[in-house]
Every structure is written in C-alpha cells, then in structure tokens.
Scaffold this active site. Structure first.
Site, PDB file in Angstrom:
ATOM      1  N   ASP A 174       3.915   6.186   3.982  1.00 50.95           N
ATOM      2  CA  ASP A 174       3.922   5.893   5.413  1.00 50.95           C
ATOM      3  C   ASP A 174       4.297   7.158   6.170  1.00 50.95           C
ATOM      4  OD1 ASP A 174       6.742   5.585   4.532  1.00 50.95           O
ATOM      5  OD2 ASP A 174       7.088   5.019   6.615  1.00 50.95           O
ATOM      6  N   GLU A 192       9.369   4.114   4.661  1.00 49.49           N
ATOM      7  CA  GLU A 192      10.546   4.986   4.741  1.00 49.49           C
ATOM      8  C   GLU A 192      10.823   5.433   6.166  1.00 49.49           C
ATOM      9  OE1 GLU A 192      12.983   8.550   4.875  1.00 49.49           O
ATOM     10  OE2 GLU A 192      10.865   8.433   5.424  1.00 49.49           O
TER      11      GLU A 192
END
Length: 451
Positions: free
Chosen positions: A92, A156
């Site tokens: 991500d 994250e």
C-alpha cells in the site's frame, strides 16, 4: 561494487526489476477506500501472490486482516535445520497528494536524472522488489540457505493495525529467527545504514463545537464564540515559542548518541525555505529521532475561496504525535487527549477520537544478525562501514513482532533515503541503492545462515 557472483547476478536482473516495479507502481493501492478503489489494492496483492508463486514459494495466501485489507504471505523452504528469516514489505502507498505537483504521473514509473519516479518506488513497493532480487541472486548462486517467509502488508500507511491484529491471532505464522523489515532507508545515498530506533505514533481527531449553527460575523462577531478560533488556540498550545512540542506531562527522550544529522544538510534535505528557522531545540538528530513531535495533518474549515462572513460553529483537526523509544504510545495518547481538553478555551465543547496508534521501537544492535548485516554491507558498499540511525517515522508491526517473538532479531533496511522524498510529491528510488541493498540482503542471508 566489487565483483562477486551475487553482485553480478543482481546487476543482470536490474532491467527485469525495473519492469516489475513499473507494473507494481501502476496499481493505485492506497488503502483508503473512500479515496481509491479497493480493486486497485486487491490487484496489487494478487500481483504479489503471482510473483511469489513464480519464485517457488509455498503456502502463498491472501490474508484478510481485521481492518478490511489484505496482506500477502508465502514460505520458501530452505535446507533442513536451517534458520528462518522473515522478509517484510508493504504494497500500500500514500495518496499522491497534489498530482499537479508531480513532474510525471505518480502511478507511472518514469526514469529521470538517474532515478525512478513514482508513488511507492521507495516506500515500499521497491522494498518487495529488493527482496525478490536478493532471493533470485541466491538461487542462481548455490541456493537460498535459510527458510524464508515473506509478508507484504496492505495497510501500513494507514496505521489501522490490520496485520498486527492478524499476527496476534495467528502467532505461529510469522515466527522467525530474524526479521528483515525492508521499509527503512540509508541515512544518505551510498551510506549503508541500519535503522535501530523508530518513533511510535498516535493519531487523533479533535472536534470543537461552540454554536448551534454559523452566525453572521457582523451581527454576532465579538461575543459569539468562534469554533475555528478556539481550535486554533488549542493547536497553538501544542508548541512552545521555539516550535518544540509541548504536551502536558509528556517528557522528551534522552539525547541521541548515534549518527548525527548536520543542520545545513537537513535544511537541504527538507527543502526549508531561505530565512525560515528550524523548530525545536537540541541537535537535529535529537529532534527527529529522540523527542516527541506533533504535526497538524489537516483542518476542516471553510476554504478561503467561497468563504462567507460567518462565525464558525464547528471545526476539527487531525493531529499526529510521534513519540520516541522509552515513551509508551498509549500513555502519550492519554496525555494528548487530556491536553486538548484542558486547553480548549471558552468552555467550548471538545471531542477527541483516536484513529491510529503504534509503539516506538528500539533494536538490539549487538545481535549476531547485526554482525552479519555489517559484513554483508561492507561488501555491497566497498569502503563503507555500516552506520546506525534512527527514524522519525513509525512501523507499528515492529513492536507486535518483537512482542510475539522476543528471541527474534529485527533489522530495518530499505530504500527510503532522503532524496527518495517518500510521502511527498515526486517520490523516487535510486536504482543503484536498489541494486546494492539487494546484494547486501542476499549476502546477509548467506552469512547469517552460516553464523
């Protein structure tokens, strides 16, 4: 880089690495599904699944984590009786912010001036490619001498804790002798660095209400309490005159004793405008690695364009507080909440909501894994000795893994050196750093296996 078979193999794989990173960067995998389609993150996760399976990984799986995102897991078995190493990255990415500020499209990898530009090139899609390069180089030169687990997180950057909670619910899954977190970076391009500390963080939303509705500023202004003005007063209370963070009851950490950060170099790296002072006191390293730091991330209020002459009835802000090792993030959250409530003026109604938290982290740099990494980096970066630095950012998973596996050694390396401009517009990665760190990781796995 001195000639050796591993280095030569990695060098030959760099065109393939660029092509793969180009494919991975093209996914708009921002784990904020109010802004970006969930399908983009799912496509990135499936790309990683396919890449791991192509490398011979077993038990490859998409893990549905409690925050509604997916992480990717795989196991590459090594020789019988070998040690187990967990390699971490995340797919991500941060939103691109102002796309007009990018010199080239943020989700198209573009080579310019010797660097590869695009969102996630360094943070942290490039980290996953680094792991692939290291493993491919070992497979081409005698085999991978350890059991390798790979975990690639899907949220994250949002700090929502999905993988941390999943790991706590499945404690056997990520168990390892050593964990390599590929989400940090060298202190400077060409200076091999292991990150030994991370600040923790808490994110809090604060809302202030003063009126049942907006009022005409001419008719009521001067007596009617202004919610936006109250919020500004609250936010101002979080800083001393020199810009130091001041949360009631929250102490500074000890002075930073490791690698120092030259002030002029920091000004250059941070692109501080001429004549604008740095904030805080102590060394730059103290301020960014060893002390609390508050940042106002956003404010909800009327934009200047289209604003009316009104006394605002409500306003809110999103605040980030970074805390150094030695400070409990949960306690810091309570102190921040109490501070915001205590410093809200005029009896205004204030509400606080914690939306993310991660504990600080400090590594044991005397462990055998650190010795093996120092030896590997000395080969990958001839003439350079491995340095230890802190990082002001947070990787909440580190503390979860340290708690779950207290005997595991945890090392933080990666591609996010200052020129990478992670989280900003025009993020980029140095292909030379990708190559050298891939060599270092491959040699580390070989050296560590024999230790």
């Amino acid at each position: 880089m001195s000639s050796n078979p591993v280095a030569e193999t990695v060098a030959s794989l760099m065109p393939r690495a660029k092509a793969e990173l180009t494919e991975l960067v093209a996914f708009k995998s921002v784990a904020d599904f109010g802004q970006f389609p969930r399908t983009e993150s799912e496509a990135a996760a499936n790309w990683i699944v396919a890449a791991l399976r192509a490398e011979g990984f077993q038990d490859v799986a998409l893990l549905d984590t409690p925050d509604g995102t997916q992480s990717v897991y795989g196991l590459l078995p090594g020789p019988e009786g070998a040690k187990t190493v967990l390699l971490y990255a995340h797919y991500d990415v941060q939103p691109p912010l102002d796309e007009a500020g990018w010199a080239t499209p943020p989700f198209e990898l573009t080579e310019r001036d010797g660097r590869w530009y695009g969102r996630g090139t360094a943070d942290c899609k490039g980290g996953f490619i680094m792991h692939l390069l290291a493993l491919r180089a070992l497979k081409a030169n005698g085999g991978v001498p350890v059991h390798v687990k790979v975990i690639v997180e899907g949220s994250e950057e949002q700090g929502t804790g999905g993988l941390e909670r999943y790991a706590e619910e499945h404690p056997e899954l990520l168990a390892a002798d050593t964990i390599v977190i590929g989400d940090a970076g060298n202190f400077r391009v060409g200076l091999p660095t292991v990150t030994s500390t991370l600040r923790g963080m808490t994110m809090m939303r604060v809302s202030v209400d003063t009126l049942a509705g907006n009022l005409h500023s001419g008719q009521f202004g001067g007596a009617a309490p202004d919610a936006l003005g109250a919020l500004i007063r609250v936010l101002d209370s979080l800083r001393a005159e020199d810009g130091s963070t001041t949360v009631d009851g929250l102490a500074d950490g000890p002075a930073w004793e490791g690698l120092q950060y030259d002030e002029e170099q920091f000004r250059k790296d941070a692109k501080v405008l001429d004549g604008v002072a740095l904030i805080g006191s102590g060394t730059v390293a103290d301020r960014i690695w060893a002390r609390p730091a508050v940042t106002v991330l956003g404010i909800d209020c009327p934009p200047v364009v289209g604003a009316t002459p009104s006394v605002q009835s409500s306003a809110r802000a999103l605040i980030s507080l970074r805390v150094p090792p030695g400070v409990d993030a949960a306690e810091a959250t309570k102190l921040l909440q109490a501070h915001l409530e205590a410093h809200t003026p005029w009896g205004a109604r204030v509400r606080t909501e914690q939306i993310g938290q991660g504990q600080p982290f400090s590594a044991d740099t005397t462990s055998p894994a650190y010795a093996a990494m120092a030896e590997a980096m000395a080969v990958a970066y001839p003439g350079q000795e491995m340095s230890y630095a802190g990082q002001g950012g947070s990787i909440p998973l580190c503390n979860t893994l340290a708690a779950l596996y207290p005997s595991a050694e945890i090392l933080l390396i990666g591609l996010s050196e200052p020129e990478a401009q992670i989280h900003a517009v025009n993020e980029s990665v140095s292909p030379e750093e990708l190559e050298r760190l891939s060599v270092a990781e491959a040699l580390f796995l070989r050296t560590y296996a024999a230790s």
